[in-house]
Design a protein around this motif. Structure first.
Motif, PDB file in Angstrom:
ATOM      1  N   LYS A  51      57.614  50.389  41.520  1.00  0.00           N
ATOM      2  CA  LYS A  51      56.633  49.628  40.706  1.00  0.00           C
ATOM      3  C   LYS A  51      57.258  48.286  39.983  1.00  0.00           C
ATOM      4  O   LYS A  51      58.191  48.428  39.542  1.00  0.00           O
ATOM      5  N   PHE A  52      56.272  47.598  39.898  1.00  0.00           N
ATOM      6  CA  PHE A  52      56.657  46.219  39.460  1.00  0.00           C
ATOM      7  C   PHE A  52      56.474  45.825  37.963  1.00  0.00           C
ATOM      8  O   PHE A  52      55.932  44.700  37.581  1.00  0.00           O
ATOM      9  N   CYS A  53      55.887  46.905  37.157  1.00  0.00           N
ATOM     10  CA  CYS A  53      55.350  46.757  35.808  1.00  0.00           C
ATOM     11  C   CYS A  53      56.184  46.086  35.114  1.00  0.00           C
ATOM     12  O   CYS A  53      55.911  45.297  33.997  1.00  0.00           O
ATOM     13  N   GLY A  54      57.406  46.117  35.175  1.00  0.00           N
ATOM     14  CA  GLY A  54      58.448  45.473  34.342  1.00  0.00           C
ATOM     15  C   GLY A  54      58.522  43.787  34.445  1.00  0.00           C
ATOM     16  O   GLY A  54      58.904  43.196  33.443  1.00  0.00           O
ATOM     17  N   ASP A  55      57.814  43.382  35.625  1.00  0.00           N
ATOM     18  CA  ASP A  55      57.787  41.924  35.779  1.00  0.00           C
ATOM     19  C   ASP A  55      56.282  41.566  35.759  1.00  0.00           C
ATOM     20  O   ASP A  55      55.982  40.508  36.274  1.00  0.00           O
ATOM     21  N   CYS A  56      55.444  42.278  35.390  1.00  0.00           N
ATOM     22  CA  CYS A  56      54.106  42.063  35.579  1.00  0.00           C
ATOM     23  C   CYS A  56      53.600  41.010  34.468  1.00  0.00           C
ATOM     24  O   CYS A  56      54.130  41.019  33.420  1.00  0.00           O
ATOM     25  N   ASN A  57      53.056  39.995  35.360  1.00  0.00           N
ATOM     26  CA  ASN A  57      52.483  38.832  34.459  1.00  0.00           C
ATOM     27  C   ASN A  57      51.161  38.496  34.302  1.00  0.00           C
ATOM     28  O   ASN A  57      50.971  37.443  33.915  1.00  0.00           O
ATOM     29  N   ARG A  58      50.431  39.555  34.582  1.00  0.00           N
ATOM     30  CA  ARG A  58      48.920  39.384  34.888  1.00  0.00           C
ATOM     31  C   ARG A  58      48.126  40.113  33.837  1.00  0.00           C
ATOM     32  O   ARG A  58      48.368  41.235  33.373  1.00  0.00           O
ATOM     33  N   ILE A  59      46.867  39.403  33.736  1.00  0.00           N
ATOM     34  CA  ILE A  59      45.704  40.206  33.228  1.00  0.00           C
ATOM     35  C   ILE A  59      44.455  40.007  33.853  1.00  0.00           C
ATOM     36  O   ILE A  59      44.602  39.152  34.841  1.00  0.00           O
ATOM     37  N   ARG A  60      43.563  40.642  33.802  1.00  0.00           N
ATOM     38  CA  ARG A  60      42.296  40.848  34.329  1.00  0.00           C
ATOM     39  C   ARG A  60      41.133  40.659  33.616  1.00  0.00           C
ATOM     40  O   ARG A  60      41.050  41.056  32.589  1.00  0.00           O
ATOM     41  N   LEU A  61      40.152  39.819  34.088  1.00  0.00           N
ATOM     42  CA  LEU A  61      38.820  39.630  33.658  1.00  0.00           C
ATOM     43  C   LEU A  61      37.792  40.141  34.555  1.00  0.00           C
ATOM     44  O   LEU A  61      37.450  39.608  35.445  1.00  0.00           O
ATOM     45  N   THR A  62      36.879  41.012  34.075  1.00  0.00           N
ATOM     46  CA  THR A  62      35.925  41.682  35.187  1.00  0.00           C
ATOM     47  C   THR A  62      34.691  40.398  35.098  1.00  0.00           C
ATOM     48  O   THR A  62      34.567  39.815  34.299  1.00  0.00           O
ATOM     49  N   ALA A  63      33.844  40.931  36.063  1.00  0.00           N
ATOM     50  CA  ALA A  63      32.783  39.881  36.062  1.00  0.00           C
ATOM     51  C   ALA A  63      31.699  40.142  34.872  1.00  0.00           C
ATOM     52  O   ALA A  63      31.341  39.213  34.580  1.00  0.00           O
ATOM     53  N   GLU A  64      31.856  41.600  34.212  1.00  0.00           N
ATOM     54  CA  GLU A  64      31.154  41.686  33.091  1.00  0.00           C
ATOM     55  C   GLU A  64      32.018  41.177  31.917  1.00  0.00           C
ATOM     56  O   GLU A  64      31.523  41.716  30.582  1.00  0.00           O
ATOM     57  N   GLY A  65      33.247  40.368  32.085  1.00  0.00           N
ATOM     58  CA  GLY A  65      33.552  40.070  30.927  1.00  0.00           C
ATOM     59  C   GLY A  65      34.737  40.857  30.087  1.00  0.00           C
ATOM     60  O   GLY A  65      34.520  40.786  29.025  1.00  0.00           O
ATOM     61  N   PHE A  66      35.120  41.974  30.767  1.00  0.00           N
ATOM     62  CA  PHE A  66      36.077  42.769  30.039  1.00  0.00           C
ATOM     63  C   PHE A  66      37.518  42.565  30.357  1.00  0.00           C
ATOM     64  O   PHE A  66      37.819  42.504  31.559  1.00  0.00           O
ATOM     65  N   LEU A  67      37.965  42.273  29.435  1.00  0.00           N
ATOM     66  CA  LEU A  67      39.625  41.627  29.770  1.00  0.00           C
ATOM     67  C   LEU A  67      40.514  42.912  29.786  1.00  0.00           C
ATOM     68  O   LEU A  67      40.600  43.820  28.789  1.00  0.00           O
ATOM     69  N   LYS A  68      41.058  43.060  30.976  1.00  0.00           N
ATOM     70  CA  LYS A  68      42.101  44.384  31.376  1.00  0.00           C
ATOM     71  C   LYS A  68      43.437  44.100  31.185  1.00  0.00           C
ATOM     72  O   LYS A  68      43.844  43.116  32.155  1.00  0.00           O
ATOM     73  N   PRO A  69      44.296  44.249  30.249  1.00  0.00           N
ATOM     74  CA  PRO A  69      45.683  43.974  30.482  1.00  0.00           C
ATOM     75  C   PRO A  69      46.601  44.785  31.451  1.00  0.00           C
ATOM     76  O   PRO A  69      47.462  44.342  31.904  1.00  0.00           O
ATOM     77  N   CYS A  70      45.810  45.927  32.030  1.00  0.00           N
ATOM     78  CA  CYS A  70      46.647  46.545  32.959  1.00  0.00           C
ATOM     79  C   CYS A  70      45.596  47.312  34.048  1.00  0.00           C
ATOM     80  O   CYS A  70      44.546  47.729  33.497  1.00  0.00           O
ATOM     81  N   LEU A  71      45.795  47.212  35.312  1.00  0.00           N
ATOM     82  CA  LEU A  71      44.748  47.461  36.448  1.00  0.00           C
ATOM     83  C   LEU A  71      44.482  49.158  36.165  1.00  0.00           C
ATOM     84  O   LEU A  71      43.108  49.501  36.300  1.00  0.00           O
ATOM     85  N   ASN A  72      45.396  49.624  35.816  1.00  0.00           N
ATOM     86  CA  ASN A  72      45.218  51.315  35.664  1.00  0.00           C
ATOM     87  C   ASN A  72      44.724  51.708  34.685  1.00  0.00           C
ATOM     88  O   ASN A  72      44.014  52.867  34.458  1.00  0.00           O
ATOM     89  N   PHE A  73      44.650  50.954  33.293  1.00  0.00           N
ATOM     90  CA  PHE A  73      44.087  51.407  32.185  1.00  0.00           C
ATOM     91  C   PHE A  73      42.615  51.187  31.980  1.00  0.00           C
ATOM     92  O   PHE A  73      42.391  49.756  32.127  1.00  0.00           O
ATOM     93  N   GLY A  74      41.729  51.967  31.376  1.00  0.00           N
ATOM     94  CA  GLY A  74      40.346  51.359  31.002  1.00  0.00           C
ATOM     95  C   GLY A  74      40.205  50.600  29.611  1.00  0.00           C
ATOM     96  O   GLY A  74      39.543  50.138  29.386  1.00  0.00           O
ATOM     97  N   THR A  75      41.469  50.523  28.963  1.00  0.00           N
ATOM     98  CA  THR A  75      41.535  49.972  27.688  1.00  0.00           C
ATOM     99  C   THR A  75      41.588  48.398  27.963  1.00  0.00           C
ATOM    100  O   THR A  75      41.816  47.883  28.906  1.00  0.00           O
TER     101      THR A  75
END
Ligand code: SAM
Ligand code: SF4
Length: 324
Positions: free
Chosen positions: A249-273
């Motif tokens: 897994k590449f988590c040590g190099d992960c440089n990304r965040i995600r924003l869902t269409a309903e505007g929820f900012l997810k710092p990790c794909l796998n976590f609901g937080t």
């Protein structure tokens, strides 16, 4: 900015819709899909507002995704607006390609820097079975247009599934022999509908390719490349990429965040937080307050995904609701 594990966060994936014109079996159920209401989807003004805050925090690259992003009206206007934000150097798109033929020229005119085309098979029957729709020829036409227009940054993404499309791996590899495309194999992640399938490990695909096409020579990567590792094969104009999400897994190099269409900012794909950015945008919070909340959320990005372990904070969202 850097997070608390000293990772430089430079890349945001923004989902613009949860709607899709395919129903890939590992991503989206055929029936019972609850659509987010239009009122709950971030408007373009809101997305641009957040993207400007992202840029102030050091985000340089934005990828638009979905659902199927080409289904969202006036997507090219959004692309042009994102491109004009100071600090945003790269704007790319991930698409299933069904509508690509009619959008390709406008996407290029809007300044798109790269297009990832999800194409799991080159067999029309397998495509129809896997996506539950018979749009294979439209997708191939979309790919052809990008090549005809000499668009230089095309990536073809395949998620190999045991007994479903794994028979097509070498046919997809062959695309990189004749065309300047990056053909990438992504390990299936155990999210949502994927649990009914068995992914093919990267090591197995790597060995299959080396056995049939010769040695894979690794290409150096730059920091905005994301987690993919790229390789060259002798006499190939394109490259082969691997996204090895599970074993290495590449988590040590992960440089990304995600924003869902309903505007929820997810710092990790796998976590609901994460952070309900839409709520902040639609309440009376100042720009600086929203900036600080986003900054805190990014700073607290989890150390690693826990796909292989029990995780009480695991996200219940399916892939089409997050954007991959
Ligand atoms: N509809 C667009 C498309 O298919 O390219 C964009 C959204 S789709 C969710 C983005 C990517 O996620 C696709 O390449 C898809 O194959 C991938 N994907 C979906 N479910 C996945 C899973 N469980 N594991 C790995 N990749 C997945
Ligand atoms: Fe739609 Fe993309 Fe999911 Fe397929 S992978 S169902 S095209 S969102």
């Amino acid at each position: 900015m850097t997070d608390k594990f000293n990772r430089k966060i430079e890349y945001a994936r923004i989902s613009v819709t949860d709607r899709c014109n395919l129903r890939c079996r590992y991503c989206m159920p055929e029936n019972g899909v609850e659509k987010i209401s239009h009122a709950d989807i971030l408007t373009y003004e809101e997305i641009i507002h957040v993207a400007k805050i992202f840029a102030r925090l050091g985000i340089k690259k934005i990828r638009l995704t979905g659902g199927e992003p080409l289904l969202r009206k006036n997507i090219c206007k959004l692309i042009a607006a994102l491109k004009s934000i100071a600090g945003i150097e790269i704007v790319t798109l991930t698409t299933n390609g069904v509508l690509l033929k009619s959008f390709a020229q406008d996407l290029i005119s809007a300044g798109i820097d790269g297009i990832n085309l999800s194409l799991d098979t080159l067999d029309e029957k397998i495509f129809e079975n896997l996506t539950r729709r018979n749009f294979f020829l439209k997708v191939i036409e979309g790919l052809q247009i990008l090549l005809d227009l000499n668009f230089s940054n095309v990536k073809i993404n395949c998620v190999p599934l045991r007994g479903v499309n794994d028979c097509d791996i070498l046919k997809l590899v062959a695309l990189a022999k004749n065309y300047p495309v990056k053909v990438r194999f992504i390990e299936l992640m155990p999210i949502g509908c994927a649990e009914n399938f068995c992914g093919v490990p990267t090591s197995e695909i790597f060995n299959l390719i080396e056995k049939n096409c010769g040695s894979l020579a690794q290409v150096e990567k730059n920091s905005l490349c994301g987690p993919a590792k790229y390789f060259k094969l002798k006499n190939f104009v394109g490259q082969i990429g691997f996204i090895d999400a599970l074993k290495h897994k590449f988590c040590g190099d992960c440089n990304r965040i995600r924003l869902t269409a309903e505007g929820f900012l997810k710092p990790c794909l796998n976590f609901g937080t994460g952070l309900d950015v839409k709520n902040l945008l639609r309440s009376n919070f100042s720009d600086e307050e929203i900036f600080s909340a986003i900054e805190q959320t990014i700073y607290n990005k989890p150390r690693e995904h826990l796909f292989n372990k029990k995780n009480n904070l695991r996200d219940g969202r399916k892939m089409y609701q997050v954007g991959g």
